[in-house]
Scaffold this motif. Sequence first.
Motif, PDB file in Angstrom:
ATOM      1  N   TRP A   1       0.707  -0.940  -0.046  1.00  0.00           N
ATOM      2  CA  TRP A   1       0.053  -0.068  -0.090  1.00  0.00           C
ATOM      3  C   TRP A   1       0.926   1.295   0.058  1.00  0.00           C
ATOM      4  O   TRP A   1       1.618   1.747   1.076  1.00  0.00           O
ATOM      5  CB  TRP A   1      -1.018  -0.026   1.329  1.00  0.00           C
ATOM      6  N   THR A   2       1.040   1.850  -1.281  1.00  0.00           N
ATOM      7  CA  THR A   2       1.773   3.076  -1.219  1.00  0.00           C
ATOM      8  C   THR A   2       1.054   4.474  -0.639  1.00  0.00           C
ATOM      9  O   THR A   2       0.221   4.386  -0.438  1.00  0.00           O
ATOM     10  CB  THR A   2       2.124   3.255  -2.685  1.00  0.00           C
ATOM     11  N   ARG A   3       2.367   5.174  -0.607  1.00  0.00           N
ATOM     12  CA  ARG A   3       1.892   6.487   0.211  1.00  0.00           C
ATOM     13  C   ARG A   3       1.031   7.307  -0.774  1.00  0.00           C
ATOM     14  O   ARG A   3       0.021   7.995  -0.285  1.00  0.00           O
ATOM     15  CB  ARG A   3       3.158   7.286   0.595  1.00  0.00           C
ATOM     16  N   THR A   4       1.263   7.209  -2.019  1.00  0.00           N
ATOM     17  CA  THR A   4       0.289   7.982  -2.842  1.00  0.00           C
ATOM     18  C   THR A   4      -1.184   7.317  -2.737  1.00  0.00           C
ATOM     19  O   THR A   4      -2.248   8.230  -2.797  1.00  0.00           O
ATOM     20  CB  THR A   4       0.687   7.816  -4.333  1.00  0.00           C
ATOM     21  N   SER A   5      -1.266   6.069  -2.484  1.00  0.00           N
ATOM     22  CA  SER A   5      -2.695   5.200  -2.613  1.00  0.00           C
ATOM     23  C   SER A   5      -3.312   5.641  -1.185  1.00  0.00           C
ATOM     24  O   SER A   5      -4.562   5.988  -1.221  1.00  0.00           O
ATOM     25  CB  SER A   5      -2.575   3.825  -2.897  1.00  0.00           C
ATOM     26  N   GLU A   6      -2.492   5.669  -0.250  1.00  0.00           N
ATOM     27  CA  GLU A   6      -3.084   6.101   0.863  1.00  0.00           C
ATOM     28  C   GLU A   6      -3.596   7.710   0.908  1.00  0.00           C
ATOM     29  O   GLU A   6      -4.710   8.022   1.703  1.00  0.00           O
ATOM     30  CB  GLU A   6      -1.999   5.957   2.004  1.00  0.00           C
ATOM     31  N   LEU A   7      -2.938   8.539   0.654  1.00  0.00           N
ATOM     32  CA  LEU A   7      -3.374   9.993   0.316  1.00  0.00           C
ATOM     33  C   LEU A   7      -4.564  10.109  -0.590  1.00  0.00           C
ATOM     34  O   LEU A   7      -5.175  10.754  -0.157  1.00  0.00           O
ATOM     35  CB  LEU A   7      -2.204  10.733  -0.226  1.00  0.00           C
ATOM     36  N   CYS A   8      -4.510   9.470  -1.736  1.00  0.00           N
ATOM     37  CA  CYS A   8      -5.588   9.617  -2.627  1.00  0.00           C
ATOM     38  C   CYS A   8      -7.021   8.872  -2.158  1.00  0.00           C
ATOM     39  O   CYS A   8      -8.067   9.412  -2.047  1.00  0.00           O
ATOM     40  CB  CYS A   8      -5.466   8.820  -3.923  1.00  0.00           C
ATOM     41  N   THR A   9      -6.869   7.863  -1.474  1.00  0.00           N
ATOM     42  CA  THR A   9      -7.945   7.118  -0.896  1.00  0.00           C
ATOM     43  C   THR A   9      -8.336   7.712   0.459  1.00  0.00           C
ATOM     44  O   THR A   9      -9.588   7.244   0.865  1.00  0.00           O
ATOM     45  CB  THR A   9      -7.810   5.695  -0.659  1.00  0.00           C
ATOM     46  N   ARG A  10      -7.595   8.166   1.092  1.00  0.00           N
ATOM     47  CA  ARG A  10      -7.636   8.769   2.488  1.00  0.00           C
ATOM     48  C   ARG A  10      -8.011   7.520   3.520  1.00  0.00           C
ATOM     49  O   ARG A  10      -8.548   7.597   4.609  1.00  0.00           O
ATOM     50  CB  ARG A  10      -8.859   9.815   2.572  1.00  0.00           C
ATOM     51  N   TYR A  11      -7.442   6.328   3.289  1.00  0.00           N
ATOM     52  CA  TYR A  11      -7.574   4.942   4.107  1.00  0.00           C
ATOM     53  C   TYR A  11      -6.158   4.583   4.406  1.00  0.00           C
ATOM     54  O   TYR A  11      -5.555   4.354   3.554  1.00  0.00           O
ATOM     55  CB  TYR A  11      -8.445   3.863   3.451  1.00  0.00           C
ATOM     56  N   SER A  12      -5.834   4.412   5.528  1.00  0.00           N
ATOM     57  CA  SER A  12      -4.544   3.440   5.735  1.00  0.00           C
ATOM     58  C   SER A  12      -4.802   2.095   5.764  1.00  0.00           C
ATOM     59  O   SER A  12      -5.951   1.549   5.890  1.00  0.00           O
ATOM     60  CB  SER A  12      -4.051   3.860   7.333  1.00  0.00           C
ATOM     61  N   GLU A  13      -3.715   1.537   5.713  1.00  0.00           N
ATOM     62  CA  GLU A  13      -3.571  -0.242   5.426  1.00  0.00           C
ATOM     63  C   GLU A  13      -4.394  -0.836   6.763  1.00  0.00           C
ATOM     64  O   GLU A  13      -5.068  -1.933   6.498  1.00  0.00           O
ATOM     65  CB  GLU A  13      -2.190  -0.444   5.465  1.00  0.00           C
ATOM     66  N   ARG A  14      -4.176  -0.103   7.806  1.00  0.00           N
ATOM     67  CA  ARG A  14      -4.946  -0.729   9.142  1.00  0.00           C
ATOM     68  C   ARG A  14      -6.359  -0.666   8.791  1.00  0.00           C
ATOM     69  O   ARG A  14      -7.186  -1.410   9.203  1.00  0.00           O
ATOM     70  CB  ARG A  14      -4.209   0.079  10.235  1.00  0.00           C
ATOM     71  N   GLU A  15      -6.839   0.463   8.378  1.00  0.00           N
ATOM     72  CA  GLU A  15      -8.347   0.648   8.138  1.00  0.00           C
ATOM     73  C   GLU A  15      -9.007  -0.172   7.055  1.00  0.00           C
ATOM     74  O   GLU A  15     -10.174  -0.397   7.442  1.00  0.00           O
ATOM     75  CB  GLU A  15      -8.692   2.265   7.752  1.00  0.00           C
TER      76      GLU A  15
END
Length: 443
Positions: free
Chosen positions: A380-394
């Motif tokens: 799970w990349t940082r870009t995906s986390e910023l775009c989706t607003r969901y962390s891997e834990r969530e």
Amino acid sequence: MDRGVENERGMMRSENYQGFQMGGLKHGREMGDNHHRRALRDINNISNDASYPSAAFKSRSNDVVPIDDKNANSYIGRRPITRRFAASLAHKSLDCSQNASSKMKPIGSERQKRNQPIQNTSCVDNCDSVDVDDFVSPNDIPLPMVEEVEEMVDFELKEVEMEDLETKLLKDIDSCDSNNPLAVVGYVDDIYSFYRETEELSCVPPTYMSNQLDINDKMRAILIDWLIEVHYKFELVEETLFLTVNIIDRFLARQSVARKKLQLVGMTAMLLACKYEEVMVPVVEDLIIISDRAYTREEILQMESLMANTLEFKMSVPTPYVFLRRFLKAAVSDRRLDLLSSYIIELCLVEYGMLKYCPSMLAAAAVYTAHCCLKGFNHWTRTSELCTRYSERELLECSRMMVDFHQKAGKGKLTGVHRKYSTYKFGCAAKSAPAIFLLGMNL
């Protein structure tokens, strides 16, 4: 005196001349009684209620002047600014800024507590009552060390650099479409911000089936599995399928439906979605044939009117598909990731238990699960986390449910999605191995 004498002495006296000589004020009054002039030293010392400064000072010196918030400024304005008095003012300002009153005792504070007034007799006496040692000079405040200042500056610079990096990462998503007018790069961020704000409108209560008397969640699953096959046979766009399922759920959450009318609801929902998404809309006769003539044309049109009015003609809602396209773009996906993500999220359409997740969560979890399937490890990349607003834990809980559906696909009675993605047209995505390691992973 006449003008001639003044000219002889070589001087011109003004009209305000009052004849100040050794006699002082008395002589001046004798010389200028007709003009009622005052001495220059008495100007600006006479109040409005007294004719002479001496009388005003005498009467005020015997008055009782309590210091309170109303007349504090006037009281301070009458005192000379001595070193001690300046120190008291500096300490009072410092304590007000720090909200600490333990070290400072303003002038007259003890008298105020006893409701006793202060005699404004002499500025010198009041200044002597102030002890400079009781106050803390602003110069005595300890300043931060150079190392602490450098750490604060470095921390702020790192935050600014991180924000700039995040902004750059999000802008790089659309850099490839800068020359494509259909990508509306200048508005895409605002569009998805609007989707985020309105995605709750497309959600339904995850327990709405309990209000239905004649149908249940298994019947819903059978209906949607059949509609996926109809959608594939009519070669409709993907947006139509997701909107069809959304219309069905929103309608069933508001309207009780008999079992024999459930298929009619599904067919009519697809007709409404086609009118909204498709360029070439299937005609009603096609739906009658596909349902083996179980319903007439009039029944379909009546149901269409009922559903449109029940939903208040609100057909434009964000579905998981609109978020899926954006999140795949942020993940820099290829065809394998696109097809596998679509396969996983279509498996979720059949499952009634996935209604508890919002559309953006389903889309993000589908991309994350597909990434893990192809990579063989959690990715799970940082870009995906910023775009989706969901962390891997969530995403982990929703992703584990998707892995479970992936394992069971093709083994039960509802195999419409599995057979669709087992063809070469869809890259045989159904044959990909599920990311079983996510079931036992803890973050």
